[in-house]
Each structure stands twice: as C-alpha cells, then as structure tokens.
Design a protein around this motif. Structure first.
Motif, PDB file in Angstrom:
ATOM      1  N   SER A 286       0.833  -1.204   0.000  1.00 28.44           N
ATOM      2  CA  SER A 286       0.000   0.000   0.000  1.00 28.44           C
ATOM      3  C   SER A 286       0.868   1.255   0.000  1.00 28.44           C
ATOM      4  O   SER A 286       0.585   2.229  -0.709  1.00 28.44           O
ATOM      5  N   TRP A 287       1.922   1.229   0.803  1.00 28.49           N
ATOM      6  CA  TRP A 287       2.830   2.372   0.890  1.00 28.49           C
ATOM      7  C   TRP A 287       3.424   2.691  -0.486  1.00 28.49           C
ATOM      8  O   TRP A 287       3.505   3.858  -0.880  1.00 28.49           O
ATOM      9  N   LEU A 288       3.821   1.664  -1.225  1.00 30.68           N
ATOM     10  CA  LEU A 288       4.373   1.865  -2.567  1.00 30.68           C
ATOM     11  C   LEU A 288       3.317   2.417  -3.520  1.00 30.68           C
ATOM     12  O   LEU A 288       3.569   3.374  -4.267  1.00 30.68           O
ATOM     13  N   GLN A 289       2.126   1.832  -3.497  1.00 31.04           N
ATOM     14  CA  GLN A 289       1.084   2.267  -4.424  1.00 31.04           C
ATOM     15  C   GLN A 289       0.605   3.688  -4.120  1.00 31.04           C
ATOM     16  O   GLN A 289       0.205   4.415  -5.037  1.00 31.04           O
ATOM     17  N   GLN A 290       0.662   4.066  -2.880  1.00 26.10           N
ATOM     18  CA  GLN A 290       0.318   5.438  -2.522  1.00 26.10           C
ATOM     19  C   GLN A 290       1.347   6.429  -3.072  1.00 26.10           C
ATOM     20  O   GLN A 290       1.085   7.624  -3.116  1.00 26.10           O
ATOM     21  N   ARG A 291       2.494   5.924  -3.496  1.00 24.05           N
ATOM     22  CA  ARG A 291       3.551   6.744  -4.081  1.00 24.05           C
ATOM     23  C   ARG A 291       3.726   6.458  -5.568  1.00 24.05           C
ATOM     24  O   ARG A 291       4.809   6.585  -6.127  1.00 24.05           O
ATOM     25  N   GLU A 292       2.608   6.045  -6.192  1.00 25.41           N
ATOM     26  CA  GLU A 292       2.485   5.902  -7.646  1.00 25.41           C
ATOM     27  C   GLU A 292       3.268   4.733  -8.231  1.00 25.41           C
ATOM     28  O   GLU A 292       3.545   4.707  -9.427  1.00 25.41           O
ATOM     29  N   TRP A 293       3.601   3.759  -7.411  1.00 27.81           N
ATOM     30  CA  TRP A 293       4.143   2.508  -7.945  1.00 27.81           C
ATOM     31  C   TRP A 293       2.967   1.638  -8.386  1.00 27.81           C
ATOM     32  O   TRP A 293       1.952   1.554  -7.704  1.00 27.81           O
ATOM     33  N   LEU A 294       3.108   0.974  -9.512  1.00 28.86           N
ATOM     34  CA  LEU A 294       2.048   0.147 -10.087  1.00 28.86           C
ATOM     35  C   LEU A 294       2.367  -1.322  -9.826  1.00 28.86           C
ATOM     36  O   LEU A 294       3.480  -1.787 -10.092  1.00 28.86           O
ATOM     37  N   ILE A 295       1.389  -2.077  -9.326  1.00 23.66           N
ATOM     38  CA  ILE A 295       1.616  -3.472  -8.965  1.00 23.66           C
ATOM     39  C   ILE A 295       1.509  -4.386 -10.181  1.00 23.66           C
ATOM     40  O   ILE A 295       0.602  -4.253 -11.006  1.00 23.66           O
ATOM     41  N   CYS A 296       2.460  -5.339 -10.270  1.00 20.64           N
ATOM     42  CA  CYS A 296       2.455  -6.339 -11.335  1.00 20.64           C
ATOM     43  C   CYS A 296       2.545  -7.737 -10.732  1.00 20.64           C
ATOM     44  O   CYS A 296       3.184  -7.941  -9.696  1.00 20.64           O
ATOM     45  N   HIS A 297       1.912  -8.687 -11.399  1.00 18.22           N
ATOM     46  CA  HIS A 297       1.992 -10.087 -10.993  1.00 18.22           C
ATOM     47  C   HIS A 297       3.207 -10.690 -11.691  1.00 18.22           C
ATOM     48  O   HIS A 297       3.097 -11.299 -12.755  1.00 18.22           O
TER      49      HIS A 297
ATOM     50  N   SER B 184      12.161 -10.055  -6.714  1.00 14.60           N
ATOM     51  CA  SER B 184      10.796 -10.375  -6.301  1.00 14.60           C
ATOM     52  C   SER B 184      10.364 -11.703  -6.905  1.00 14.60           C
ATOM     53  O   SER B 184      10.855 -12.097  -7.965  1.00 14.60           O
ATOM     54  N   ASN B 185       9.440 -12.357  -6.227  1.00 16.61           N
ATOM     55  CA  ASN B 185       8.935 -13.632  -6.729  1.00 16.61           C
ATOM     56  C   ASN B 185       7.549 -13.523  -7.350  1.00 16.61           C
ATOM     57  O   ASN B 185       7.255 -14.173  -8.339  1.00 16.61           O
ATOM     58  N   ASP B 186       6.682 -12.687  -6.783  1.00 10.60           N
ATOM     59  CA  ASP B 186       5.285 -12.722  -7.220  1.00 10.60           C
ATOM     60  C   ASP B 186       4.617 -11.354  -7.266  1.00 10.60           C
ATOM     61  O   ASP B 186       3.565 -11.201  -7.868  1.00 10.60           O
ATOM     62  N   ARG B 187       5.210 -10.378  -6.611  1.00 11.97           N
ATOM     63  CA  ARG B 187       4.672  -9.015  -6.596  1.00 11.97           C
ATOM     64  C   ARG B 187       5.800  -8.058  -6.962  1.00 11.97           C
ATOM     65  O   ARG B 187       6.773  -7.918  -6.222  1.00 11.97           O
ATOM     66  N   LEU B 188       5.661  -7.422  -8.102  1.00 11.41           N
ATOM     67  CA  LEU B 188       6.661  -6.473  -8.559  1.00 11.41           C
ATOM     68  C   LEU B 188       5.996  -5.119  -8.739  1.00 11.41           C
ATOM     69  O   LEU B 188       4.854  -5.040  -9.215  1.00 11.41           O
ATOM     70  N   PHE B 189       6.705  -4.053  -8.386  1.00 10.53           N
ATOM     71  CA  PHE B 189       6.169  -2.708  -8.507  1.00 10.53           C
ATOM     72  C   PHE B 189       7.034  -1.902  -9.467  1.00 10.53           C
ATOM     73  O   PHE B 189       8.267  -1.948  -9.393  1.00 10.53           O
ATOM     74  N   ILE B 190       6.370  -1.197 -10.386  1.00  9.66           N
ATOM     75  CA  ILE B 190       7.087  -0.437 -11.397  1.00  9.66           C
ATOM     76  C   ILE B 190       6.623   1.018 -11.373  1.00  9.66           C
ATOM     77  O   ILE B 190       5.473   1.314 -11.049  1.00  9.66           O
TER      78      ILE B 190
END
Length: 368
Positions: A143-154, A192-198
């Motif tokens: 959540s902390w990352l996404q609140q700073r405009e990181w986008l979650i990838c599988h 990362s294994n399963d959750r990557l943020f870009i």
C-alpha cells in the motif's frame, strides 16, 4: 458512531486486553520502516528470521503493526467474499467494511485482520499461520508503494549488472521456476517472486519488490538440484514418476530461503527495469519453444498475465479501500510498459532453452 470510534472499538476487540511484549521488530523495507509488536515470542522470532535481511535497530516507524496470538475469534459481522482469480478455487478471503476501516477474515485459518489508516492488527492463531502475518506485513509495504504511484504487477524479477528483468506468466507458466533457474548464475540477484512494482521516472522505468520469499510447488523443486533439499529424496523420486502436467498441478507450497540456498547478499531492492518476459507457453504444446518481441498495444491479451489487483488490504492516502469489482487501469500499465522491451515466450516449455536465450540474447539486446 464515528469512524474513529468504530475502529477503536474493533481494535480493542481484537486486542482482547492481551498485553504486548516489550520487544519490537523493526524492518527497513526500501524507504519504508515497519514495526511489529506481539504477545508471542515464538512469532517474533520466526518473523525476525524470515525478514533477517531487513531487520534494523529501533527507530521511528512509518507503519506500525500488532499481531495477537490467540484462539480464533468469533465475530458477528456480515462478511462478504473477496473474488479470487479465475484460476483459483474455493473461498479464501472475506471482508467487512466500516467507516474508515476494513476487517479481513481468512476462511481457512480463522485469522482476522483490521486495516485502517492508524490501526493495523492481526489476531488469531498467528503461530500456526506465520505466512499470513508475513503477507499482512507485506501488504502494508505494498500500500505504501502504491500510494507513491508505484504500479503493482503479478511478476517475478531478477537483476543482472544493476539492471532488472521482470518475468510474468499465465497460471502454471513457471515464472518462479524460471527465475530460480536464472539465479544459478551467481551474477544474478533476486528482486521479487510474485509481486513487482514499477514506476516511470527520469526517462527510465524502476522496479522494486517486497520482502516475500519464493513459495514454490513440487514441480519447481524436483528438477532443480539446488532445491532438492526442500523435500525428502524418496518423495522427489515419487513425484518425478508422475505425468508432467499432474506434477505441475500439485498445489503444495515450500519456502525458498534465498540467502541459505543461493548465498548472502543475493536479495536486492530496486533497479532500472529493462524488459518484461511473458511466459505464454505450455507443457502440452506441439509448437517449438520460441521468443518474440511484442507490442502490448497490439497484444493486450498478454496484459492479463502482468496486471495484478492490489487486493482487499489496499487503502489509498485518503483512507479509501479498493472495491472488489474494481477494473484494471490498462492505460496506466501500457504507459509504463511501452517504455520497455516485451518478450513473449510461446510453444513448448523449455526452461534450459529460455535460460540460454536470456543470457545470450535478452541481456545483450537490453544492454545500453
């Protein structure tokens, strides 16, 4: 009843009047510091071992979490099912929304979690389910990352010479298996294994992961000598006798301790992302293994392997939770992924061939 009162009352209900230990675990997750308190020494010891590469001395935390070891709580709330991915079966997460907060109940284990802007509590049989506490900790960093405009990838990801490479795949595609094959090269590190943020910035795309070790199925273990110690030899031979597809369909998870099996210092935080490899191959395919560059604007079907829902724990900066039926923001993904080389891997599954192709072709094509 105000939202603060509701959250406060629920916090007290989950805490059950149980005193916390003085010990507090502090984790440096990228630029985010997370603290954890509990009433359970065994739980804290297990979490300290799991997150050993992130443990720091006492400091000020950005996020504070409490984990209460207790019997499963019986709460009289009307929980709703959180929809699972199409490839997953059975009930897993249910939730109850309140003003300013959300309760998440794990159907299989009886664990329950309170998520709000200021209260983050896990309660129930934590010692029996440490992985769910680990996931709760990681969900806060997510959540902390996404609140700073990181986008979650599988996706999984590795780094080679300070450059990151992401690996996505459809269900059963073997992204973890391929990632671990790549790590046989001592110059390749785990991100990362399963959750990557870009996130795009300064004319490049950056990638970072979360502190979640690979959890793999037996099909990944039996054909990788470095992983053989994770299961007894007799069991490994029995598994090898199964038809290949049946072996890969077994849902039985094993943790891979990267630093134990691959060496100290092999887990890193963030690097510029060079390429996305999408595994769209199958064991039963009659086509030869092949790798092709693709344009995702023309192959939006491959986005399904990359996009990932933030899940029921995600709460934005305003305290708003994700709706269970929220759709993916495809334009946001395409805007970032358009800056990368995208490879589609199709045909028959061949990890050795792809490993060779990665080192001989992908590395060179993205080396600038």
């Amino acid at each position: 009843m105000t939202s603060n009162t509701q959250v406060h009352d629920l916090s007290a209900e989950l805490m059950q009047g149980i005193p916390l230990l003085k010990q507090c675990l502090f984790l440096q997750c990228g630029n985010c510091v997370i603290s954890l308190q509990s009433n359970s020494s065994p739980l804290l010891e297990e979490l300290q071992h799991y997150f050993k590469h992130l443990v720091i001395t006492q400091t000020t935390a950005d996020i504070s979490i409490i984990a209460i070891e207790s019997a499963p709580l019986k709460l009289s709330y009307s929980f709703k099912d959180w929809p699972r991915e199409a490839s997953k079966n059975g009930r897993k997460d249910t939730y109850y929304s309140l003003e300013g907060g959300r309760l998440i109940y794990k159907v299989r284990t009886g664990m329950i979690f309170l998520q709000s802007k200021n209260s983050r509590i896990a309660a129930g049989p934590c010692e029996q389910n440490p992985n769910q506490v680990i996931n709760f900790i990681n969900s806060q960093h997510m959540s902390w990352l996404q609140q700073r405009e990181w986008l979650i990838c599988h996706a999984a990801a590795v780094a080679y010479k300070n450059r990151a490479y992401a690996i996505a795949g459809f269900s059963g595609g073997g992204k973890s298996t391929f990632m671990l094959h790549l790590m046989d090269n001592e110059k390749i590190d785990f991100i990362s294994n399963d959750r990557l943020f870009i996130r795009a910035s300064d004319k490049q795309v950056n990638a970072t992961g979360i502190a979640k070790l690979p959890r793999i199925n037996p099909g990944t273990i039996v054909n990788n000598p470095r992983l053989h110690a994770l299961i007894p030899e007799q069991q490994r031979l029995q598994l090898l006798s199964l038809p290949k597809q049946q072996l890969w369909d077994i849902e039985e998870k094993y943790d891979v301790d990267i630093e134990v099996l691959y060496g100290q210092g092999r887990i890193i935080d963030a690097n510029p992302l060079q390429a996305f490899i999408v595994l769209n191959w199958k064991h039963e395919s009659e086509q030869d293994f092949q790798v092709n560059k693709v344009d995702l604007t023309q192959r939006r079907d491959l986005l399904a392997a990359i996009m990932k829902s933030p899940g029921p724990f995600y709460q934005d900066t305003q305290g708003k939770f994700l709706d269970e039926h929220a759709e993916f923001n495809e334009p946001a993904y395409l805007a970032i992924l358009d800056q990368l080389i995208i490879y589609e891997v199709s045909g028959k599954i061949d990890f050795s061939a792809l490993q060779a192709y990665f080192m001989q072709n992908i590395i060179n094509e993205t080396d600038s």
